[in-house]
Scaffold this active site. Sequence first.
Site, PDB file in Angstrom:
ATOM      1  N   GLU A  84       0.752  -1.186  -0.031  1.00  0.00           N
ATOM      2  CA  GLU A  84      -0.058  -0.004   0.070  1.00  0.00           C
ATOM      3  C   GLU A  84       0.772   1.285  -0.039  1.00  0.00           C
ATOM      4  O   GLU A  84       1.993   1.047   0.659  1.00  0.00           O
ATOM      5  CB  GLU A  84      -0.972  -0.106   1.238  1.00  0.00           C
ATOM      6  CG  GLU A  84      -1.642  -1.182   1.553  1.00  0.00           C
ATOM      7  CD  GLU A  84      -2.314  -1.269   2.995  1.00  0.00           C
ATOM      8  OE1 GLU A  84      -2.165  -0.287   3.759  1.00  0.00           O
ATOM      9  OE2 GLU A  84      -2.782  -2.365   3.325  1.00  0.00           O
ATOM     10  N   CYS A  97       3.296   8.137   1.681  1.00  0.00           N
ATOM     11  CA  CYS A  97       3.518   7.286   2.732  1.00  0.00           C
ATOM     12  C   CYS A  97       3.812   5.872   2.058  1.00  0.00           C
ATOM     13  O   CYS A  97       2.831   5.221   1.623  1.00  0.00           O
ATOM     14  CB  CYS A  97       2.718   7.234   3.736  1.00  0.00           C
ATOM     15  SG  CYS A  97       3.134   5.850   5.175  1.00  0.00           S
ATOM     16  N   CYS A 104       5.685  -7.623   7.568  1.00  0.00           N
ATOM     17  CA  CYS A 104       6.729  -7.063   8.274  1.00  0.00           C
ATOM     18  C   CYS A 104       6.931  -8.370   9.547  1.00  0.00           C
ATOM     19  O   CYS A 104       5.999  -9.054   9.898  1.00  0.00           O
ATOM     20  CB  CYS A 104       6.235  -5.864   9.071  1.00  0.00           C
ATOM     21  SG  CYS A 104       7.297  -5.114  10.146  1.00  0.00           S
ATOM     22  N   CYS A 108       4.701  -6.256  16.114  1.00  0.00           N
ATOM     23  CA  CYS A 108       4.193  -5.301  17.173  1.00  0.00           C
ATOM     24  C   CYS A 108       2.593  -5.656  17.093  1.00  0.00           C
ATOM     25  O   CYS A 108       2.002  -5.822  16.021  1.00  0.00           O
ATOM     26  CB  CYS A 108       4.162  -3.781  16.434  1.00  0.00           C
ATOM     27  SG  CYS A 108       5.758  -2.954  16.475  1.00  0.00           S
ATOM     28  N   CYS A 111      -0.491  -3.676  15.195  1.00  0.00           N
ATOM     29  CA  CYS A 111      -0.273  -3.294  13.818  1.00  0.00           C
ATOM     30  C   CYS A 111      -0.813  -4.279  12.860  1.00  0.00           C
ATOM     31  O   CYS A 111      -0.358  -5.486  13.129  1.00  0.00           O
ATOM     32  CB  CYS A 111       1.251  -3.157  13.750  1.00  0.00           C
ATOM     33  SG  CYS A 111       1.806  -2.661  11.876  1.00  0.00           S
ATOM     34  N   GLY A 151       6.138  -2.597   6.772  1.00  0.00           N
ATOM     35  CA  GLY A 151       7.403  -2.994   6.848  1.00  0.00           C
ATOM     36  C   GLY A 151       8.368  -2.089   7.709  1.00  0.00           C
ATOM     37  O   GLY A 151       7.839  -1.058   8.042  1.00  0.00           O
ATOM     38  N   HIS A 208       6.432   4.261  21.709  1.00  0.00           N
ATOM     39  CA  HIS A 208       4.943   4.056  22.269  1.00  0.00           C
ATOM     40  C   HIS A 208       5.080   3.490  23.588  1.00  0.00           C
ATOM     41  O   HIS A 208       4.041   3.185  24.110  1.00  0.00           O
ATOM     42  CB  HIS A 208       4.832   2.436  21.326  1.00  0.00           C
ATOM     43  CG  HIS A 208       4.544   2.869  20.030  1.00  0.00           C
ATOM     44  ND1 HIS A 208       3.799   4.009  19.317  1.00  0.00           N
ATOM     45  CD2 HIS A 208       4.575   2.042  18.656  1.00  0.00           C
ATOM     46  CE1 HIS A 208       4.015   3.888  18.115  1.00  0.00           C
ATOM     47  NE2 HIS A 208       4.347   2.834  17.592  1.00  0.00           N
ATOM     48  N   ASN A 282      -5.007   3.533  15.680  1.00  0.00           N
ATOM     49  CA  ASN A 282      -6.119   3.210  14.644  1.00  0.00           C
ATOM     50  C   ASN A 282      -6.567   1.748  15.192  1.00  0.00           C
ATOM     51  O   ASN A 282      -5.616   0.922  15.174  1.00  0.00           O
ATOM     52  CB  ASN A 282      -5.515   3.076  13.394  1.00  0.00           C
ATOM     53  CG  ASN A 282      -5.574   4.685  12.603  1.00  0.00           C
ATOM     54  OD1 ASN A 282      -6.795   4.941  12.409  1.00  0.00           O
ATOM     55  ND2 ASN A 282      -4.373   4.937  12.352  1.00  0.00           N
ATOM     56  N   CYS A 325      -1.530   1.598   8.652  1.00  0.00           N
ATOM     57  CA  CYS A 325      -0.473   0.426   8.189  1.00  0.00           C
ATOM     58  C   CYS A 325      -1.067  -0.787   7.806  1.00  0.00           C
ATOM     59  O   CYS A 325      -1.522  -1.796   8.789  1.00  0.00           O
ATOM     60  CB  CYS A 325       0.474   0.164   9.337  1.00  0.00           C
ATOM     61  SG  CYS A 325       1.853   1.345   9.171  1.00  0.00           S
TER      62      CYS A 325
HETATM   63  N1  SAH Z   1       8.218  -0.183  10.894  1.00  0.00           N
HETATM   64  C1  SAH Z   1       8.409   1.002  11.078  1.00  0.00           C
HETATM   65  C2  SAH Z   1       7.498   1.854  10.238  1.00  0.00           C
HETATM   66  C3  SAH Z   1       6.202   1.434   9.979  1.00  0.00           C
HETATM   67  S1  SAH Z   1       4.864   1.573  11.043  1.00  0.00           S
HETATM   68  C4  SAH Z   1       8.074   1.447  12.440  1.00  0.00           C
HETATM   69  O1  SAH Z   1       7.908   0.675  13.461  1.00  0.00           O
HETATM   70  O2  SAH Z   1       8.268   2.594  12.653  1.00  0.00           O
HETATM   71  C5  SAH Z   1       4.503   3.489  11.002  1.00  0.00           C
HETATM   72  C6  SAH Z   1       3.898   3.814  12.624  1.00  0.00           C
HETATM   73  O3  SAH Z   1       2.812   3.376  12.405  1.00  0.00           O
HETATM   74  C7  SAH Z   1       4.956   3.375  13.585  1.00  0.00           C
HETATM   75  O4  SAH Z   1       5.077   4.340  14.379  1.00  0.00           O
HETATM   76  C8  SAH Z   1       3.791   2.152  14.044  1.00  0.00           C
HETATM   77  O5  SAH Z   1       4.196   1.982  15.346  1.00  0.00           O
HETATM   78  C9  SAH Z   1       2.399   2.852  13.812  1.00  0.00           C
HETATM   79  N2  SAH Z   1       1.276   1.951  13.825  1.00  0.00           N
HETATM   80  C10 SAH Z   1       1.072   0.706  13.515  1.00  0.00           C
HETATM   81  N3  SAH Z   1      -0.120   0.270  13.573  1.00  0.00           N
HETATM   82  C11 SAH Z   1      -0.882   1.234  14.243  1.00  0.00           C
HETATM   83  C12 SAH Z   1      -2.019   1.540  14.805  1.00  0.00           C
HETATM   84  N4  SAH Z   1      -2.989   0.450  14.663  1.00  0.00           N
HETATM   85  N5  SAH Z   1      -2.443   2.610  15.137  1.00  0.00           N
HETATM   86  C13 SAH Z   1      -1.463   3.718  15.379  1.00  0.00           C
HETATM   87  N6  SAH Z   1      -0.160   3.769  14.755  1.00  0.00           N
HETATM   88  C14 SAH Z   1       0.011   2.336  14.129  1.00  0.00           C
END
Ligand code: SAH
Length: 336
Positions: A84, A97, A104, A108, A111, A151, A208, A282, A325
């Site tokens: 995406e 973006c 990935c 997390c 995510c 990723g 976080h 989100n 994401c």
């Molecule tokens: N892997 C990298 C970049 C991709 S994620 C990283 O971890 O930074 C981009 C951002 O979106 C990161 O800060 C991630 O923690 C956040 N993110 C992922 N899922 C999310 C969600 N459900 N709500 C809010 N932020 C989220």
Amino acid sequence: MLPAEIAADFKALGLPGYRAGQVFRWLGRGVTSFQEMSDLPKALRQKLEEMYVLPSLRMLRRQTSQADGTEKFLWELPDGESVETVLMRYKHGNSVCISSQVGCRMGCVFCASTIGGKVRDLTASEMLDEVLRTGVAADAEISNIVLMGIGEPLDNFDNVMRFLTLVNEPEGADIGMRHISLSTCGLVEAIDKLAGLHLQLTLSVSLHAPDDETRSRLMPVNAVYGVDRLYAACERYFQTTGRRISFEYAMVRGVNDTPYHARLLAKRLKGAGSHVNLIRLNYVPERGLEPSSEETVRAFAQELADGGVTVTVRRRLGSDIDAACGQLRRGRMRGS
Ligand code: SAH
């Protein structure tokens, strides 16, 4: 390929030097076949068509947010995988973006990108094509890039660095490092390696949580490095590059959003010259974690500000189009 690499190939083919520049400029404008390169002789276009492939992403889906005009694209890669890209329109310019991997492996828990694990890395050319195809499809000039899609960019280090070099090329997309942000979950060795390159990009670290206990609940990567090592790496990064780090903080109800967390975070970051970006989580259906209330976010931000940390609360763009994401790719995998 970079202009110099095309030039070397063309030289070996006995073509004049200026042809490489012509081809690179066309590619930078997002053309997908040599036939479109109208200032090349027909016979040459034919010859190049036979010698090179110009793989390009194919649009599978495009969604436009009714609320704010944010657009989300789902692209099919040459091997059938998908990623995406999100286009956000701001007063100061258009920002894309982009994704850096298919899936990935960082795990997390909040995510959507990480649910099926990592399938493969994206190539530099696929990342560049995310930028170019989005610009062409939306008829938008792209001025900023954030590596915050699917990723972990520092887990695909070499391809991402090559992508940055390509997208930087003045004759191509010509997007300067100061207009690029890279987000990482905090891979310490890679942060040090990046620091050594002295790039002028903005590094965002997905923090976080300010303490190991909370962060390990949310991010498995924390079991490898821990927040002390991560803070130390961020400090070294700032010392080496002179560039301030921006910390991402997704607010998860009842998990990392209490006054205790705010005070601890302020204590750790105070005086470090860093910036905290708060965003309400989100909601991802598979994950079962809830966003903090707006009131909690406001109180948390105030607590940080009182503690001497600069903080912004990020607007959520495109939440009506699953723009967080990995949500769209995930939807395709579910068949919705
Ligand atoms: N892997 C990298 C970049 C991709 S994620 C990283 O971890 O930074 C981009 C951002 O979106 C990161 O800060 C991630 O923690 C956040 N993110 C992922 N899922 C999310 C969600 N459900 N709500 C809010 N932020 C989220």
